[in-house]
Scaffold this motif. Sequence first.
Motif, PDB file in Angstrom:
ATOM      1  N   UNK A 432       1.210  -0.967   0.037  1.00  0.00           N
ATOM      2  CA  UNK A 432       0.403   0.654  -0.221  1.00  0.00           C
ATOM      3  C   UNK A 432       0.996   1.136   0.081  1.00  0.00           C
ATOM      4  N   UNK A 433       0.358   1.956  -1.068  1.00  0.00           N
ATOM      5  CA  UNK A 433       1.385   3.163  -1.264  1.00  0.00           C
ATOM      6  C   UNK A 433       0.582   4.712  -1.681  1.00  0.00           C
ATOM      7  N   UNK A 434       0.881   5.476  -0.720  1.00  0.00           N
ATOM      8  CA  UNK A 434       0.352   6.940  -1.117  1.00  0.00           C
ATOM      9  C   UNK A 434       0.469   7.253  -2.179  1.00  0.00           C
ATOM     10  N   UNK A 435      -0.766   7.627  -3.145  1.00  0.00           N
ATOM     11  CA  UNK A 435      -1.015   8.335  -4.372  1.00  0.00           C
ATOM     12  C   UNK A 435      -0.337  10.087  -4.087  1.00  0.00           C
ATOM     13  N   UNK A 436      -0.258  10.945  -4.865  1.00  0.00           N
ATOM     14  CA  UNK A 436       0.393  12.232  -4.744  1.00  0.00           C
ATOM     15  C   UNK A 436       0.087  13.439  -6.218  1.00  0.00           C
ATOM     16  N   UNK A 437       0.194  14.499  -6.152  1.00  0.00           N
ATOM     17  CA  UNK A 437      -0.219  15.044  -6.726  1.00  0.00           C
ATOM     18  C   UNK A 437       1.385  16.276  -6.626  1.00  0.00           C
ATOM     19  N   UNK A 438       1.766  16.308  -7.717  1.00  0.00           N
ATOM     20  CA  UNK A 438       3.060  16.946  -7.932  1.00  0.00           C
ATOM     21  C   UNK A 438       3.149  18.297  -8.837  1.00  0.00           C
ATOM     22  N   UNK A 439       2.204  18.195 -10.280  1.00  0.00           N
ATOM     23  CA  UNK A 439       2.428  18.958 -11.244  1.00  0.00           C
ATOM     24  C   UNK A 439       0.984  19.499 -10.770  1.00  0.00           C
ATOM     25  N   UNK A 440       0.805  20.367 -11.925  1.00  0.00           N
ATOM     26  CA  UNK A 440      -0.721  20.888 -12.666  1.00  0.00           C
ATOM     27  C   UNK A 440      -0.391  22.073 -13.477  1.00  0.00           C
ATOM     28  N   UNK A 441      -1.417  22.015 -14.438  1.00  0.00           N
ATOM     29  CA  UNK A 441      -0.997  23.617 -15.307  1.00  0.00           C
ATOM     30  C   UNK A 441      -2.973  23.417 -15.583  1.00  0.00           C
ATOM     31  N   UNK A 442      -3.150  24.948 -16.463  1.00  0.00           N
ATOM     32  CA  UNK A 442      -3.809  25.541 -16.322  1.00  0.00           C
ATOM     33  C   UNK A 442      -4.288  26.474 -17.479  1.00  0.00           C
ATOM     34  N   UNK A 443      -5.137  25.903 -18.507  1.00  0.00           N
ATOM     35  CA  UNK A 443      -5.143  26.872 -19.202  1.00  0.00           C
ATOM     36  C   UNK A 443      -6.411  27.321 -20.176  1.00  0.00           C
ATOM     37  N   UNK A 444      -7.388  28.153 -19.561  1.00  0.00           N
ATOM     38  CA  UNK A 444      -9.199  28.602 -19.482  1.00  0.00           C
ATOM     39  C   UNK A 444      -8.683  29.548 -19.339  1.00  0.00           C
ATOM     40  N   UNK A 592      -5.520   4.239  -9.700  1.00  0.00           N
ATOM     41  CA  UNK A 592      -5.722   2.289  -9.984  1.00  0.00           C
ATOM     42  C   UNK A 592      -4.149   1.905 -10.505  1.00  0.00           C
ATOM     43  N   UNK A 593      -3.877   2.347 -11.335  1.00  0.00           N
ATOM     44  CA  UNK A 593      -2.910   2.120 -12.181  1.00  0.00           C
ATOM     45  C   UNK A 593      -2.047   2.033 -11.407  1.00  0.00           C
ATOM     46  N   UNK A 594      -1.465   3.911 -10.856  1.00  0.00           N
ATOM     47  CA  UNK A 594      -0.690   3.469  -9.444  1.00  0.00           C
ATOM     48  C   UNK A 594      -0.291   2.941  -8.997  1.00  0.00           C
ATOM     49  N   UNK A 599       2.862   1.824 -13.504  1.00  0.00           N
ATOM     50  CA  UNK A 599       3.172   2.826 -13.479  1.00  0.00           C
ATOM     51  C   UNK A 599       3.982   4.388 -12.801  1.00  0.00           C
ATOM     52  N   UNK A 600       5.279   5.135 -12.571  1.00  0.00           N
ATOM     53  CA  UNK A 600       5.927   5.404 -11.492  1.00  0.00           C
ATOM     54  C   UNK A 600       5.338   6.615 -11.142  1.00  0.00           C
ATOM     55  N   UNK A 601       4.842   7.228 -12.924  1.00  0.00           N
ATOM     56  CA  UNK A 601       4.042   8.958 -13.284  1.00  0.00           C
ATOM     57  C   UNK A 601       2.683   8.639 -14.038  1.00  0.00           C
TER      58      UNK A 601
END
Length: 790
Positions: A432-444, A592-594, A599-601
């Motif tokens: 079991x391992x945490x899934x984290x957010x490491x980056x984002x971007x937005x075009x709106x 779920x894939x992570x 995958x790693x990311x």
Amino acid sequence: MTDVYEHDTAPEGTARPRTVVVCGVGAVTAQGDTAEALWEGIRSGFSAIGPVRGMPMDGYGTDIGGEVETDRLPAYDYLASFGGSEREPAADFALLAAEEALAQAGITGLPAERWGVSFGSCNGGLRSAEKLARRTQDKSGGEDDGRHYLLVPPQAIAEALSGAFGLKGPSLSVNTACASGAHAIAHATESIRAGRADAMLVGGSDAFTETAWAGFTSLQSLSTKPAAPYSKDRDGLSLGEGAGMLVLAEESVARAAGAPILAEVLGYGLSADGYHATAPHPKGEGAARAIRGALQAAGLGPEDVDYINGHGTGTAKNDSAESNAVRAALGEAAGGAPLSSSKSMIGHLLGAAGAVEAIVTVQALVEQIAPPTANFTGVDPKCGLDAVPDADRAMAMDAALSNNFAFAGANACVAFGRPAGRRFTPAPEPAAEKIVITGFAAITSAGEGAEALWQAWQEGRPLGTEEGGLRVARADFDPAAYTTPAERRRIDRLSQLAIASSRMALEHAGLTADERVGVVLGTGLGPMRSIEQFLLPVLGGCPDHGSPAVFPNTVFNAAAGQVAMNVGAKGPTSTVTTGHAAGASALTVAHDLLVQHRADAVLCPAVEDLSPGVLEAYRGLPLFEDAGYTLAEGGIALVLERESTARARGAGILAEFAGHATASDAQGIGRWDDRGEGVERAMRQALAHAGVEPAELTAIWANAAGLGRADGPEALATGRLSAQADCPVHTPKRTLGEPVGAGAQLAALLALTSWDGGRDGGRGSGPVLINSSSLGGTHISLVLRPATEN
């Protein structure tokens, strides 16, 4: 079909938790309107490819295909939920096949909330869209035409399936072109293994469309005679139509219900070529990675593969690339694994191919017969494997693979096992391992970047302007900053948004994409601008005027493929089309894939482009009479990683993706439960998955966008959640607009920004809940925790 094998009992102490089995199948194809007719035709080598009679064929590259000729209609009236009057053949095919699969499985007594739907399609309800467009052109439309736009999105068929059989668990549609059915099986398998469902109705459906016929004509890919896969004289593919549906269940559930256990889903592999919009990598590199992934997950060695139901389209490039992939994945064992193509007898069913061919693979295991490749004219040295020419072959087999490879380089391989056969040892469950957010971007329409979006929301500045009775917020950006002139000539605006937001998100995460980085893209509307651009000249009476430059962009997963090609992400790739909840659905699939170390990311862009036809459809839908509703474009991307890989590379962790859940109202197309029952289940299950109590929430980011019939039930459900009285319920889409499938990414960015610099109004950082819902009552809830809690 005959001789169902009883499932043997594993030795004491070796039982595997959450084993997934196939316990019902159903099919509608050119061979007939049952799975038995499909199998009997395929095993006998009978090619049901012949003259097409159901639509005008003048101007296409051929007039033959695998046409469905049944007059049967499903028992469920999916038109009643929205007052429609004209049927969608892809929905009819799916429902008929589902009736058969569920009847064979015979699983009763399972709570509706433990049943889910995973549906794959290339075209969804595109045939309905074509008819509506033609009537608009010649001004012959009826008063109820606007309602029929509800039939067009692929998710509508998934929701028709949920409504027909009262299935209230997870519901999603996946659109990876010709690999869609296989992806649907993969994602359903994960839902069962993770314990979010005990049984899933899974499969794919596609009907003949003018777009597909004109498109493959423009690519000069169609054969004038029935396709001859792997043969030296092959000269193209034959199109087919139909549906295949399977019932997957957790083994103990199936056994307790006395269901027939036809086969076991041993594992699957997904990958991206990252090579070309339509052509496979000539060496089959991406496809070989998918095959190896399936073998690893299933605990199979190359020598354990007894039979392969191949992708086998009959085109020169695809067949040789697949053969190269099999050799690369299996090595010397490739020569001992017969590889045959069902498409030689039913045609290429596009998004339904993976499901229908999985049924053939399962039945091959049940009856211990390798079905043939029909129309075979001799071995092509560029292929060279054992294609089981012309006649079936009785042989012992315990494990078999089903290959499906698609436009935009989406590859899938599913491994099935004979339940009475020898046991294989699958890869152990990852820790079991945490899934984290490491980056984002937005075009709106607020501009580029999360800060511009935050400022517009904080100022309460409504975005968008009136366009013909609808308020529309356009995303204004310069694609030249992210793609070259040569690249822009080949891709549409949707792909440009996807590439730009993905590049920005990877840069923000400090991540370089490679074979361990996947792409899961969410889009509710898909490439409608390209479909319109391609289709309108065809509808004008010139089928041969379809542009070969535009056609590759008409598949929903074209944007994900372009992301893979442009940024180098060649890990598992998928495109989910869960309507207005598509972005949220993409995040759940990536999670779920992570968790399973696929995958790693994973890069998760959610993108929407509002074309003229899309706006016309929204104007015609009888849902948007509420004032204050704004449709918005955008490209918003998040980078998800496993915590260990993020920390190993020194990445900044922005948040933890702590939990998620999906629930269906099962009310039918275009309908919600007016009490908000499905929304409430999704919220409570997501909180339970995250280990968070409602009273711990520091904010709820609601789906509400100004649509009364959706906002009201959600408000009722939120009121029953028992969050703290001072927990704010944010409704940013009422100001910034409804970015269709990108709503979850929009809320996530605002939540992340609120934690940055203490901009959360002094409440203190803590877990938040994000809601996202489709127009047909599919509800997804996500739980995020701030990085400071880790």
